[in-house]
Design a protein around this motif. Structure first.
Motif, PDB file in Angstrom:
ATOM      1  N   ASP A   1     -14.367  10.167-113.266  1.00  8.77           N
ATOM      2  CA  ASP A   1     -15.037   9.010-113.863  1.00  8.77           C
ATOM      3  C   ASP A   1     -15.587   8.103-112.767  1.00  8.77           C
ATOM      4  OD1 ASP A   1     -13.098   7.012-113.002  1.00  8.77           O
ATOM      5  OD2 ASP A   1     -11.783   7.685-114.605  1.00  8.77           O
ATOM      6  N   ASP A   2     -16.329   7.088-113.185  1.00  8.49           N
ATOM      7  CA  ASP A   2     -16.991   6.198-112.227  1.00  8.49           C
ATOM      8  C   ASP A   2     -16.276   4.859-112.083  1.00  8.49           C
ATOM      9  OD1 ASP A   2     -19.066   8.033-111.748  1.00  8.49           O
ATOM     10  OD2 ASP A   2     -20.118   7.380-113.562  1.00  8.49           O
ATOM     11  N   ASP A   3     -15.047   4.772-112.566  1.00 16.04           N
ATOM     12  CA  ASP A   3     -14.287   3.520-112.492  1.00 16.04           C
ATOM     13  C   ASP A   3     -13.441   3.514-111.230  1.00 16.04           C
ATOM     14  OD1 ASP A   3     -12.832   1.240-112.826  1.00 16.04           O
ATOM     15  OD2 ASP A   3     -11.724   1.923-114.603  1.00 16.04           O
ATOM     16  N   PRO A   4     -13.815   2.729-110.213  1.00 16.66           N
ATOM     17  CA  PRO A   4     -13.022   2.705-108.976  1.00 16.66           C
ATOM     18  C   PRO A   4     -11.658   2.042-109.162  1.00 16.66           C
ATOM     19  CG  PRO A   4     -14.745   1.041-108.886  1.00 16.66           C
ATOM     20  CD  PRO A   4     -14.991   1.834-110.139  1.00 16.66           C
ATOM     21  N   GLY A   5     -11.464   1.363-110.267  1.00 13.53           N
ATOM     22  CA  GLY A   5     -10.210   0.649-110.490  1.00 13.53           C
ATOM     23  C   GLY A   5      -9.013   1.555-110.669  1.00 13.53           C
TER      24      GLY A   5
ATOM     25  N   VAL B   1     -11.024   8.520 -98.400  1.00 14.34           N
ATOM     26  CA  VAL B   1     -11.853   8.543 -99.609  1.00 14.34           C
ATOM     27  C   VAL B   1     -10.926   8.589-100.820  1.00 14.34           C
ATOM     28  CG1 VAL B   1     -13.786   9.718 -98.454  1.00 14.34           C
ATOM     29  CG2 VAL B   1     -12.014  11.070 -99.623  1.00 14.34           C
ATOM     30  N   PRO B   2     -11.436   8.246-102.006  1.00 13.16           N
ATOM     31  CA  PRO B   2     -10.601   8.360-103.202  1.00 13.16           C
ATOM     32  C   PRO B   2     -10.500   9.797-103.686  1.00 13.16           C
ATOM     33  CG  PRO B   2     -12.767   7.533-103.793  1.00 13.16           C
ATOM     34  CD  PRO B   2     -12.735   7.612-102.287  1.00 13.16           C
ATOM     35  N   ASP B   3      -9.449  10.068-104.428  1.00 17.70           N
ATOM     36  CA  ASP B   3      -9.307  11.346-105.101  1.00 17.70           C
ATOM     37  C   ASP B   3     -10.269  11.387-106.292  1.00 17.70           C
ATOM     38  OD1 ASP B   3      -7.867  13.878-105.430  1.00 17.70           O
ATOM     39  OD2 ASP B   3      -7.118  12.983-107.281  1.00 17.70           O
ATOM     40  N   TYR B   4     -10.975  12.481-106.460  1.00 18.68           N
ATOM     41  CA  TYR B   4     -11.952  12.596-107.545  1.00 18.68           C
ATOM     42  C   TYR B   4     -11.226  12.718-108.877  1.00 18.68           C
ATOM     43  CZ  TYR B   4     -15.615  14.553-110.500  1.00 18.68           C
ATOM     44  OH  TYR B   4     -16.503  14.794-111.517  1.00 18.68           O
ATOM     45  N   ASP B   5     -11.523  11.802-109.814  1.00 15.72           N
ATOM     46  CA  ASP B   5     -10.877  11.838-111.126  1.00 15.72           C
ATOM     47  C   ASP B   5     -11.855  12.031-112.267  1.00 15.72           C
ATOM     48  OD1 ASP B   5     -12.116   9.387-111.195  1.00 15.72           O
ATOM     49  OD2 ASP B   5     -10.276   8.202-111.197  1.00 15.72           O
TER      50      ASP B   5
ATOM     51  N   THR C   1     -17.596  11.890 -99.820  1.00 17.23           N
ATOM     52  CA  THR C   1     -17.341  10.625-100.512  1.00 17.23           C
ATOM     53  C   THR C   1     -16.073  10.637-101.358  1.00 17.23           C
ATOM     54  OG1 THR C   1     -18.712  11.249-102.414  1.00 17.23           O
ATOM     55  CG2 THR C   1     -19.799  10.091-100.579  1.00 17.23           C
ATOM     56  N   LYS C   2     -15.604  11.808-101.762  1.00 19.81           N
ATOM     57  CA  LYS C   2     -14.392  11.916-102.574  1.00 19.81           C
ATOM     58  C   LYS C   2     -13.659  13.201-102.199  1.00 19.81           C
ATOM     59  CE  LYS C   2     -16.224   9.310-106.498  1.00 19.81           C
ATOM     60  NZ  LYS C   2     -16.404   9.237-107.963  1.00 19.81           N
ATOM     61  N   GLN C   3     -12.399  13.286-102.626  1.00 24.08           N
ATOM     62  CA  GLN C   3     -11.634  14.511-102.410  1.00 24.08           C
ATOM     63  C   GLN C   3     -11.341  15.159-103.755  1.00 24.08           C
ATOM     64  OE1 GLN C   3      -7.288  14.777-100.967  1.00 24.08           O
ATOM     65  NE2 GLN C   3      -8.448  15.452 -99.172  1.00 24.08           N
ATOM     66  N   ASP C   4     -11.691  16.441-103.870  1.00 24.58           N
ATOM     67  CA  ASP C   4     -11.489  17.180-105.109  1.00 24.58           C
ATOM     68  C   ASP C   4     -10.824  18.501-104.772  1.00 24.58           C
ATOM     69  OD1 ASP C   4     -11.567  17.997-107.749  1.00 24.58           O
ATOM     70  OD2 ASP C   4     -13.646  18.699-107.643  1.00 24.58           O
ATOM     71  N   TYR C   5      -9.533  18.603-105.081  1.00 25.32           N
ATOM     72  CA  TYR C   5      -8.787  19.818-104.751  1.00 25.32           C
ATOM     73  C   TYR C   5      -9.212  20.955-105.672  1.00 25.32           C
ATOM     74  CZ  TYR C   5      -5.081  23.138-104.030  1.00 25.32           C
ATOM     75  OH  TYR C   5      -4.396  24.293-103.755  1.00 25.32           O
ATOM     76  N   ASP C   6      -9.644  22.057-105.085  1.00 24.80           N
ATOM     77  CA  ASP C   6     -10.088  23.207-105.869  1.00 24.80           C
ATOM     78  C   ASP C   6     -10.146  24.425-104.956  1.00 24.80           C
ATOM     79  OD1 ASP C   6     -11.461  23.683-108.716  1.00 24.80           O
ATOM     80  OD2 ASP C   6     -12.473  24.949-107.249  1.00 24.80           O
ATOM     81  N   ASN C   7     -10.138  25.606-105.564  1.00 25.64           N
ATOM     82  CA  ASN C   7     -10.226  26.838-104.780  1.00 25.64           C
ATOM     83  C   ASN C   7     -11.582  27.043-104.122  1.00 25.64           C
ATOM     84  OD1 ASN C   7      -7.613  27.591-105.375  1.00 25.64           O
ATOM     85  ND2 ASN C   7      -8.151  29.201-106.819  1.00 25.64           N
TER      86      ASN C   7
END
Length: 349
Positions: free
Chosen positions: A272-276, A266-270, A146-152
């Motif tokens: 928070d829950d604000d899609p804006g 998908v959106p980049d994971y930031d 559902t989201k993209q979260d760059y991490d090792n």
């Protein structure tokens, strides 16, 4: 490009090397010093810790196994390694590991904090220890896919999947599938070796106490904390050869080559829950997309304490860049010297 790397050493970096290749020819340049104390210049073909560019090698090894039918990108991590992740984690596919959409939480250690790094840089870690550090008692960050979260963390899991499928250290797949066929003589998977073997510029951390700055040599480090996500060593000619072979389809069949560039919708994971304020994902299954001015590069950056580096190419291979900057302050944003290099490679500014 000369201007981009001029003036080193400065407060940010002790040295830099750059290689640009393509249809317009080749330019190789260095600046600063390889050794602060002796003043020895940076070797143009010097080796350096490539950090997260290791992920592109690991992704390639995974995709080579998929091409041979030994690994299925649609199968789950849990089917390959049933006891690795907490039992309440949702099913995660190998493809979701490749493109950072797995939702596995990251390791809760700031390994680029100078105090932590200097205290632990010679420690040996196992992949299982690292994954347990990230997941024990912690829920998934988001639902897989559902989201993209760059991490090792996802590439540590991929390294373990490679070892499960092959029955050998993950580095053997990289050596046999990439390093040996391409004759990458300066590229290595070091394991617990703390040294950079061969010509190289030293990495330093500038530590200021009472108005006096000492330059702590941090070239030596045990890379097991990064393992399949960021442990490798290489140099500019080898990385250019690798990226050229990868993008041109010499290392993978067409279907697997396409996976490298397949950015998930998908959106980049930031956090928070604000899609804006969501930004779109920008990393595929091994390569990231970066648009600078009118030029679209595909490649990867990487950093380890003392070293910030990157490789990138246009899809037609007409403009290719590899650089390494010897930073004096670990962590933080991409160094200004590296930003100038990237902008100059795109003929911007």
């Amino acid at each position: 490009m000369r201007t981009a790397i001029a003036g080193l050493p400065n407060d940010e970096a002790s040295g830099a090397l750059v290689q640009v290749r393509g249809s317009a020819g080749t330019w190789v340049g260095t600046s600063g010093v390889a050794d602060i104390h002796s003043g020895r210049p940076v070797p143009a073909e010097g080796r350096f810790r490539i950090g997260s560019m290791t992920k592109t090698f690991t992704a390639t090894a995974v995709l080579q196994l998929a091409a041979r039918g030994r690994l299925d990108l649609n199968r789950t991590v849990q089917s390959y390694l049933p006891d690795l992740l907490p039992a309440d984690y949702a099913p995660i596919t190998i493809r979701q590991l490749l493109n950072y959409t797995a939702g596995i939480p990251g390791i809760r250690i700031d390994h680029k904090d100078p105090t932590w790094f200097l205290a632990h840089r010679f420690d040996t870690w196992t992949p299982r220890q690292l994954i347990d550090l990230a997941t024990a008692g912690r829920p998934m960050t988001f639902a897989p896919g559902t989201k993209q979260d760059y991490d090792n963390i996802t590439y540590l899991v991929l390294g373990m999947v490679i070892e499960k499928v092959t029955g050998r250290p993950y580095g053997a797949s990289i050596r046999e599938g990439i390093i040996q066929p391409l004759h990458l003589s300066a590229t290595s998977v070091p394991g617990t070796d703390i040294e950079i073997r061969g010509p190289h510029a030293h990495g330093y951390e500038a530590v200021t106490t009472g108005g006096h700055t000492d330059y702590v040599d941090i070239t030596q480090a045990n890379p097991t904390f990064q393992w399949a996500a960021a442990e490798m060593i290489s140099n500019a000619p080898d990385l250019d050869r690798f990226l050229t072979a990868l993008v041109s389809g010499r290392l993978l069949p067409p279907a697997q080559t396409a996976e490298l560039f397949a950015i998930p919708d998908v959106p980049d994971y930031d956090g928070d829950d604000d899609p804006g304020n969501d930004k779109p994902a920008h990393i595929g299954g091994g390569l990231a997309q970066m648009t600078i001015g009118q030029v679209v590069f595909w490649g990867k950056t990487g950093d380890r304490p003392g070293y910030a580096s990157g490789m990138g190419t246009t899809l037609d291979l007409s403009r290719r860049l590899v650089y390494s900057v010897n930073t004096l302050h670990m962590g933080g944003d991409i160094p200004q010297t590296a930003q100038r290099i990237i902008m100059a490679a795109a003929n911007v500014g």
